[in-house]
Design an enzyme around this catalytic site. Structure first.
Site, PDB file in Angstrom:
ATOM      1  N   LEU A  26      53.929  49.045  -6.504  1.00 46.92           N
ATOM      2  CA  LEU A  26      53.106  48.250  -7.421  1.00 46.92           C
ATOM      3  C   LEU A  26      52.153  47.340  -6.649  1.00 46.92           C
ATOM      4  O   LEU A  26      51.018  47.135  -7.055  1.00 46.92           O
ATOM      5  CB  LEU A  26      53.998  47.364  -8.307  1.00 46.92           C
ATOM      6  CG  LEU A  26      54.849  48.065  -9.363  1.00 46.92           C
ATOM      7  CD1 LEU A  26      55.841  47.083  -9.977  1.00 46.92           C
ATOM      8  CD2 LEU A  26      53.956  48.639 -10.451  1.00 46.92           C
ATOM      9  N   GLY A  30      51.230  40.779   2.876  1.00 45.39           N
ATOM     10  CA  GLY A  30      51.554  40.616   4.280  1.00 45.39           C
ATOM     11  C   GLY A  30      53.050  40.493   4.520  1.00 45.39           C
ATOM     12  O   GLY A  30      53.580  40.936   5.536  1.00 45.39           O
ATOM     13  N   SER A  32      55.538  40.940   1.843  1.00 44.17           N
ATOM     14  CA  SER A  32      56.427  41.568   0.867  1.00 44.17           C
ATOM     15  C   SER A  32      55.769  42.791   0.250  1.00 44.17           C
ATOM     16  O   SER A  32      54.558  42.949   0.342  1.00 44.17           O
ATOM     17  CB  SER A  32      56.790  40.576  -0.242  1.00 44.17           C
ATOM     18  OG  SER A  32      55.709  40.380  -1.105  1.00 44.17           O
ATOM     19  N   TYR A  33      56.582  43.638  -0.336  1.00 44.99           N
ATOM     20  CA  TYR A  33      56.043  44.727  -1.123  1.00 44.99           C
ATOM     21  C   TYR A  33      56.897  44.893  -2.376  1.00 44.99           C
ATOM     22  O   TYR A  33      58.072  44.535  -2.394  1.00 44.99           O
ATOM     23  CB  TYR A  33      55.890  46.030  -0.329  1.00 44.99           C
ATOM     24  CG  TYR A  33      57.082  46.490   0.470  1.00 44.99           C
ATOM     25  CD1 TYR A  33      57.831  47.562   0.055  1.00 44.99           C
ATOM     26  CD2 TYR A  33      57.428  45.847   1.663  1.00 44.99           C
ATOM     27  CE1 TYR A  33      58.918  47.997   0.804  1.00 44.99           C
ATOM     28  CE2 TYR A  33      58.511  46.274   2.413  1.00 44.99           C
ATOM     29  CZ  TYR A  33      59.255  47.348   1.974  1.00 44.99           C
ATOM     30  OH  TYR A  33      60.325  47.774   2.699  1.00 44.99           O
ATOM     31  N   LYS A  49      61.201  43.658  -5.534  1.00 48.71           N
ATOM     32  CA  LYS A  49      60.378  42.926  -4.556  1.00 48.71           C
ATOM     33  C   LYS A  49      61.178  42.820  -3.262  1.00 48.71           C
ATOM     34  O   LYS A  49      62.302  42.337  -3.259  1.00 48.71           O
ATOM     35  CB  LYS A  49      60.046  41.530  -5.103  1.00 48.71           C
ATOM     36  CG  LYS A  49      59.264  40.657  -4.147  1.00 48.71           C
ATOM     37  CD  LYS A  49      58.811  39.375  -4.822  1.00 48.71           C
ATOM     38  CE  LYS A  49      58.138  38.424  -3.857  1.00 48.71           C
ATOM     39  NZ  LYS A  49      57.620  37.217  -4.508  1.00 48.71           N
ATOM     40  N   ASP A 148      52.351  27.174  -6.991  1.00 49.97           N
ATOM     41  CA  ASP A 148      51.437  28.272  -6.655  1.00 49.97           C
ATOM     42  C   ASP A 148      51.009  29.009  -7.927  1.00 49.97           C
ATOM     43  O   ASP A 148      51.010  30.239  -7.972  1.00 49.97           O
ATOM     44  CB  ASP A 148      52.082  29.231  -5.645  1.00 49.97           C
ATOM     45  CG  ASP A 148      51.026  30.091  -4.932  1.00 49.97           C
ATOM     46  OD1 ASP A 148      49.839  29.701  -4.911  1.00 49.97           O
ATOM     47  OD2 ASP A 148      51.387  31.158  -4.399  1.00 49.97           O
TER      48      ASP A 148
HETATM   49  N1  LIG Z   1      58.222  41.913 -12.402  1.00 50.10           N
HETATM   50  C1  LIG Z   1      57.048  42.466 -12.163  1.00 50.10           C
HETATM   51  N2  LIG Z   1      56.463  43.284 -13.069  1.00 50.10           N
HETATM   52  C2  LIG Z   1      55.254  43.841 -12.828  1.00 50.10           C
HETATM   53  N3  LIG Z   1      54.543  43.644 -11.690  1.00 50.10           N
HETATM   54  C3  LIG Z   1      55.071  42.834 -10.754  1.00 50.10           C
HETATM   55  C4  LIG Z   1      56.341  42.212 -10.936  1.00 50.10           C
HETATM   56  N4  LIG Z   1      56.610  41.468  -9.835  1.00 50.10           N
HETATM   57  C5  LIG Z   1      55.558  41.624  -9.015  1.00 50.10           C
HETATM   58  N5  LIG Z   1      54.625  42.436  -9.554  1.00 50.10           N
HETATM   59  C6  LIG Z   1      53.342  42.828  -8.940  1.00 50.10           C
HETATM   60  O1  LIG Z   1      53.435  42.579  -7.549  1.00 50.10           O
HETATM   61  C7  LIG Z   1      52.468  41.602  -7.125  1.00 50.10           C
HETATM   62  C8  LIG Z   1      53.036  40.753  -5.997  1.00 50.10           C
HETATM   63  O2  LIG Z   1      54.201  40.067  -6.441  1.00 50.10           O
HETATM   64  P1  LIG Z   1      54.569  38.595  -5.893  1.00 50.10           P
HETATM   65  O3  LIG Z   1      53.451  37.630  -6.219  1.00 50.10           O
HETATM   66  O4  LIG Z   1      55.934  38.242  -6.350  1.00 50.10           O
HETATM   67  O5  LIG Z   1      54.577  38.884  -4.337  1.00 50.10           O
HETATM   68  P2  LIG Z   1      54.094  37.925  -3.164  1.00 50.10           P
HETATM   69  O6  LIG Z   1      54.246  38.687  -1.898  1.00 50.10           O
HETATM   70  O7  LIG Z   1      54.803  36.628  -3.287  1.00 50.10           O
HETATM   71  O8  LIG Z   1      52.550  37.789  -3.518  1.00 50.10           O
HETATM   72  P3  LIG Z   1      51.534  36.606  -3.138  1.00 50.10           P
HETATM   73  O9  LIG Z   1      52.188  35.739  -2.127  1.00 50.10           O
HETATM   74  O10 LIG Z   1      50.330  37.365  -2.638  1.00 50.10           O
HETATM   75  O11 LIG Z   1      51.262  35.902  -4.467  1.00 50.10           O
HETATM   76  C9  LIG Z   1      52.107  40.850  -8.398  1.00 50.10           C
HETATM   77  O12 LIG Z   1      50.812  40.265  -8.352  1.00 50.10           O
HETATM   78  C10 LIG Z   1      52.207  41.965  -9.460  1.00 50.10           C
HETATM   79  O13 LIG Z   1      51.014  42.728  -9.452  1.00 50.10           O
END
Ligand SMILES: Nc1ncnc2c1ncn2[C@@H]1O[C@H](COP(=O)(O)OP(=O)(O)OP(=O)(O)O)[C@@H](O)[C@H]1O
Length: 305
Positions: A26, A30, A32-33, A49, A148
């Site tokens: 999805l 940097g 996480s995925y 995640k 955030d």
């Molecule tokens: N529960 C979910 N349902 C649908 N999409 C999701 C969900 N969790 C995450 N995503 C998708 O994954 C993306 C990244 O998730 P998240 O913000 O938790 O990661 P991150 O690595 O902390 O991102 P960042 O630090 O860039 O904000 C989200 O913008 C969304 O597009």
């Protein structure tokens, strides 16, 4: 950390006693995925995640995110279904299993409208804003701040309810600063954890004697509202051009004149984006005003902020 996990066979994982089929990616950042997975037992979709942890500090930060999820059981805050820490050689990955929210992010909706050359109707803005505020109220009433808030951290569910996600930067709302060293530590933390173009002005130049509180979220909420109204955040273009966001955020803002939205909504926006945090409304004040803010035709004044 948490519950047992194993990578069972190609394409499936087991977490918290249930198995999940990996479907597709999805999002990828940097650190996480996020993958879409399907529960083999319940047939439901989830977002898995995986946070890459290079050291103990990263692991603690991931544990913190898990802990923050545990504080809330609210329809406007993303729930954590299960979690665990996986060893990958010398490194670790924190796995967070979250309900999959189908509607995508608020940012995606804003982008789609911009591409079509249209803007979000006031009624829809009010609906989404209401839900975001209810989520924030739940956070603030427990003495925490999200830190955030931005359109990519707001998901929209099937019922068009916004769901706040990414609780990794959340911490105690009230931060007392008593020295220049403490001020610098808060500033450095904010530089790492709070997205620059949605970051409150008081987090750019932290005074050596001050109290930072949950009103940093109210500023970010203003930036999110601005984004829904004008198709991008107030400082997005400045950031993209490589100009100083810090300077722009700490200067008085000129809001674009518009007849598209009611005067009351525009006043609500400027109240949220007040430079001095002491003069910014609380989330309860904003919800109170929102309750009385009926969707109105452009230019029609409905309430006093
Ligand atoms: N529960 C979910 N349902 C649908 N999409 C999701 C969900 N969790 C995450 N995503 C998708 O994954 C993306 C990244 O998730 P998240 O913000 O938790 O990661 P991150 O690595 O902390 O991102 P960042 O630090 O860039 O904000 C989200 O913008 C969304 O597009």
């Amino acid at each position: 950390m948490g519950q047992t996990l194993c990578v069972c066979s190609r394409g499936t994982v087991s977490l918290g006693g249930a198995r999940y089929l990996l479907l597709h990616r999805l999002a990828e950042g940097g650190f996480s995925y996020v993958d879409l997975v399907e529960g083999l037992r319940d047939g439901r979709f989830y977002a898995l995640k995986r946070i890459l942890c290079h050291d103990k500090e990263d692991r603690q930060a991931a544990l913190h995110e898990v802990e923050m999820h545990g504080l809330f059981d609210h329809p406007n805050i993303l729930r954590l279904v299960a979690h665990c820490m996986v060893e990958k050689g010398a490194k670790h990955e924190a796995w967070l299993l979250l309900p999959y929210v189908k509607g995508g992010t608020l940012w995606r909706e804003v982008e789609a409208l911009r591409e079509k050359g249209t803007f979000m109707p006031e009624q829809r803005i009010l609906l989404i804003l209401h839900g975001i505020c209810r989520g924030l109220q739940a956070i603030h009433s427990k003495g925490y701040a999200h830190r955030d808030l931005k359109p990519t951290n707001v998901l929209l569910d099937e019922d068009d309810q916004p769901v706040l996600m990414d609780l990794g930067s959340m911490n105690q709302a009230r931060i007392e600063v008593n020295s220049s060293r403490e001020a610098m530590a808060v500033q450095d933390w904010a530089a790492q954890r709070c997205t620059i173009s949605y970051r409150a002005p008081e987090l750019f130049t932290v005074p050596s004697q001050c109290i930072i509180d949950e009103r940093t979220d109210i500023w970010s909420l203003g930036c999110v509202l601005y984004c829904m109204m004008f198709g991008e955040g107030p400082f997005d273009a400045i950031f993209q051009k490589g100009d100083s966001v810090a300077l722009a955020v700490q200067s008085p803002i000129a809001f674009p004149p518009t007849t598209r939205y009611s005067a009351a909504l525009q006043r609500l926006l400027s109240s949220m984006m007040t430079l001095n945090p002491q003069e910014r409304p609380s989330i309860d004040d904003i919800l109170h005003h929102l309750e009385g803010l009926q969707p109105a035709p452009a230019g029609q004044d409905t309430t006093q902020i």
